[in-house]
Motif scaffolding. Structure first.
Motif, PDB file in Angstrom:
ATOM      1  N   ALA A 155       0.967  -1.383  -0.038  1.00 32.66           N
ATOM      2  CA  ALA A 155       0.177   0.262   0.193  1.00 32.66           C
ATOM      3  C   ALA A 155       0.535   1.446   0.416  1.00 32.66           C
ATOM      4  O   ALA A 155       0.468   2.074  -1.271  1.00 32.66           O
ATOM      5  CB  ALA A 155      -1.242  -0.184   1.159  1.00 32.66           C
ATOM      6  N   ALA A 176      -5.702   3.666   2.654  1.00 32.10           N
ATOM      7  CA  ALA A 176      -6.412   2.478   3.186  1.00 32.10           C
ATOM      8  C   ALA A 176      -7.804   2.318   1.611  1.00 32.10           C
ATOM      9  O   ALA A 176      -7.588   1.942   0.286  1.00 32.10           O
ATOM     10  CB  ALA A 176      -7.669   2.572   4.153  1.00 32.10           C
ATOM     11  N   ALA A 230      -5.640   0.162  -0.643  1.00 32.73           N
ATOM     12  CA  ALA A 230      -5.688  -1.046  -0.518  1.00 32.73           C
ATOM     13  C   ALA A 230      -6.624  -1.863  -1.088  1.00 32.73           C
ATOM     14  O   ALA A 230      -7.433  -2.562  -1.413  1.00 32.73           O
ATOM     15  CB  ALA A 230      -6.513  -1.176   1.026  1.00 32.73           C
ATOM     16  N   GLU A 231      -7.822  -0.640  -1.193  1.00 33.81           N
ATOM     17  CA  GLU A 231      -9.820  -0.866  -1.678  1.00 33.81           C
ATOM     18  C   GLU A 231      -9.063  -0.431  -3.513  1.00 33.81           C
ATOM     19  O   GLU A 231     -10.401  -0.986  -3.396  1.00 33.81           O
ATOM     20  CB  GLU A 231     -10.340   0.031  -1.424  1.00 33.81           C
ATOM     21  CG  GLU A 231     -10.765   0.269   0.069  1.00 33.81           C
ATOM     22  CD  GLU A 231     -11.356  -0.616   1.076  1.00 33.81           C
ATOM     23  OE1 GLU A 231     -12.073  -2.174   0.090  1.00 33.81           O
ATOM     24  OE2 GLU A 231     -11.719  -1.205   2.240  1.00 33.81           O
ATOM     25  N   PRO A 275      -9.213  -3.870  -5.592  1.00 34.46           N
ATOM     26  CA  PRO A 275      -8.558  -3.919  -4.615  1.00 34.46           C
ATOM     27  C   PRO A 275      -7.380  -5.282  -4.074  1.00 34.46           C
ATOM     28  O   PRO A 275      -7.654  -5.962  -5.418  1.00 34.46           O
ATOM     29  CB  PRO A 275     -10.279  -4.410  -3.824  1.00 34.46           C
ATOM     30  CG  PRO A 275     -10.783  -4.513  -5.677  1.00 34.46           C
ATOM     31  CD  PRO A 275     -10.476  -4.095  -6.423  1.00 34.46           C
ATOM     32  N   ARG A 327      -6.284  -6.492   2.676  1.00 33.83           N
ATOM     33  CA  ARG A 327      -6.464  -5.097   2.837  1.00 33.83           C
ATOM     34  C   ARG A 327      -6.674  -5.298   4.238  1.00 33.83           C
ATOM     35  O   ARG A 327      -6.766  -4.284   5.253  1.00 33.83           O
ATOM     36  CB  ARG A 327      -8.329  -5.132   2.130  1.00 33.83           C
ATOM     37  CG  ARG A 327      -8.499  -4.498   0.694  1.00 33.83           C
ATOM     38  CD  ARG A 327      -9.652  -4.434   0.602  1.00 33.83           C
ATOM     39  NE  ARG A 327     -10.564  -5.516   0.308  1.00 33.83           N
ATOM     40  CZ  ARG A 327     -11.920  -5.832   0.615  1.00 33.83           C
ATOM     41  NH1 ARG A 327     -12.232  -5.161   1.409  1.00 33.83           N
ATOM     42  NH2 ARG A 327     -12.803  -6.699   0.223  1.00 33.83           N
ATOM     43  N   TYR A 375      -5.994  -2.285   6.951  1.00 33.67           N
ATOM     44  CA  TYR A 375      -6.192  -1.532   8.158  1.00 33.67           C
ATOM     45  C   TYR A 375      -6.128  -2.331   9.680  1.00 33.67           C
ATOM     46  O   TYR A 375      -6.059  -1.604  10.589  1.00 33.67           O
ATOM     47  CB  TYR A 375      -8.030  -2.369   8.135  1.00 33.67           C
ATOM     48  CG  TYR A 375      -9.104  -1.763   6.587  1.00 33.67           C
ATOM     49  CD1 TYR A 375      -9.269  -0.377   6.623  1.00 33.67           C
ATOM     50  CD2 TYR A 375      -9.623  -2.019   5.630  1.00 33.67           C
ATOM     51  CE1 TYR A 375     -10.001   0.359   6.102  1.00 33.67           C
ATOM     52  CE2 TYR A 375      -9.648  -1.787   4.529  1.00 33.67           C
ATOM     53  CZ  TYR A 375     -10.380  -0.383   3.923  1.00 33.67           C
ATOM     54  OH  TYR A 375     -10.661   0.393   3.646  1.00 33.67           O
TER      55      TYR A 375
END
Lengths: 260, 260
Positions: free
Chosen positions: A34, A163, A166-167, B22, B28, B32
């Motif tokens: 990321a 984030a 990553a999405e 993604p 992911r 997070y």
């Protein structure tokens, strides 16, 4: 209700405990992926709307940034309206003409060729702001360095940005505006500081390197030359293991062994 | 040479392509997890030194933050010297007395009980700075908003902080100093802005929530109440799907379904 992520991801997430151990190798790789593949997106936005559950995760990521004295000074002003975005785009166009004029010769020509925002193409714009008086005049940790609350909001921006990567969503930070006029266009009172105006959306692709680097605007600096030891200007020894590790990493990157 | 990560992690990392998709669910979740379990560490540092390869990864993560006009205005001043750290700690102690005096009654008592830095206990201190003149006076993207280069350095801090969490290292941002005296203690010239003074090291444990939240200093704000739509002060409709998703997420968190 488990709307946050799929049940599978929740289980994975719960399996990671809050202890002193590093994440598993795969999870560490994801965090670095990321960080290293995040881009400032200007020209690759796709128009399809962002899923509200995904957007909620991004805002939650921003909301869990570090904040000085736990003041959480941010607001999230979503700009969906086409009218407001056109007004903001006009402000950009005007400021960008002024900006271009500050460069000369070849630099100006190169500058002119850059696309520097995706205000109208991205399905969503988002202004992250800082309310400097959210918790009163005296803030734990801000008594001596007054900019700490602004910095907290920047941490929120970076959380959201990572984030989003990553999405699979691109984010572009547009900073070429007269800030007072941007504030007026968004109805933001004087006491509130707009920190970042972001364009967010799905993208056709992510560039493999920052666009300004690819275009030859400026080169990537050798990170080992940015390191000082104990006092400003004092480099670490050439055989310092940290410097050796940084140089080896740069060679690995040049050889395509990791994707920077 | 592949010093960056293990061969396995490099392979995993290369398998993730730079396209519009993604990350996989596991990846992911890892991103997070880093975001939600990152803590501002003050009191849990362990003395063992940081592996130089790990530290090199952290600096590389910081170096790949977004920077306005690709100016990369940061330096990384590592503070290993015990003498320098004791000087910095003295500055903290003095400033913290002044800070405490700005609170009164119960707040002052609570403030006095907080440990707010790990300058001497952490095996490493790091000051991340901003060289505002790195690429000359005119910077692409900084023509109208002059603070953009400072904000770039804050993004570098947040990248490092999240990478450290994934590596199992704690980071604490100490901001209770007279900035001019901190600058003198580190030999930093006037034209350079110290952005963050960080303590870094292995920790006995990470707190499950921010310490100021746990201590009742301030509560976590409901994120859905921080969202505006199109103009400052204009809330989204109660049945807006984004607001519904944020509320559901808060309920999930309260029920322990995800770890915030």
């Amino acid at each position: 209700m488990a709307v946050f992520l799929t049940d599978k991801v929740i289980a994975l997430s719960q399996a990671l405990s809050y202890d002193d151990h590093p994440f598993a190798a795969e999870a560490r790789a994801a965090v670095y992926q990321a960080i290293f593949s995040r881009r400032d997106v200007r020209g690759q936005f796709q128009p399809d709307p962002i899923d509200d559950t995904v957007l909620a995760r991004l805002l939650m990521a921003a909301h869990h940034a570090p904040s000085v004295g736990f003041m959480q000074p941010w607001n999230f002003l979503l700009v969906r309206s086409g009218d407001v975005r056109r007004r903001v785009h006009d402000l950009f166009a005007e400021a960008n003409d002024e900006a271009r004029a500050q460069f000369s010769g070849e630099r100006r020509e190169l500058y002119s060729r850059f696309k520097l925002e995706g205000i109208l193409e991205a399905p969503l714009n988002l202004c992250i702001t800082c309310d400097r008086e959210r918790t009163g005049p005296v803030v734990l940790g801000r008594t001596h360095i007054k900019t700490m609350d602004l910095y907290s909001c920047v941490c929120a921006v970076q959380n959201l940005w990572l984030a989003a990567r990553a999405e699979g969503l691109g984010v572009g930070w547009v900073s070429i505006f007269d800030p007072a006029r941007l504030q007026t266009a968004l109805g933001i009172p004087e006491r509130i500081v707009p920190i970042a105006y972001l364009c967010i959306g799905r993208v056709s692709h992510f560039h493999d390197r920052p666009e300004l680097e690819k275009a030859g605007w400026l080169p990537r600096l050798p990170v080992d030359e940015l390191v000082y030891l104990d006092q400003w200007g004092q480099p670490a020894a050439d055989d310092d293991p940290l410097i050796a590790a940084l140089r080896a990493m740069r060679q690995d990157a040049a050889a395509g062994l990791w994707p920077v």
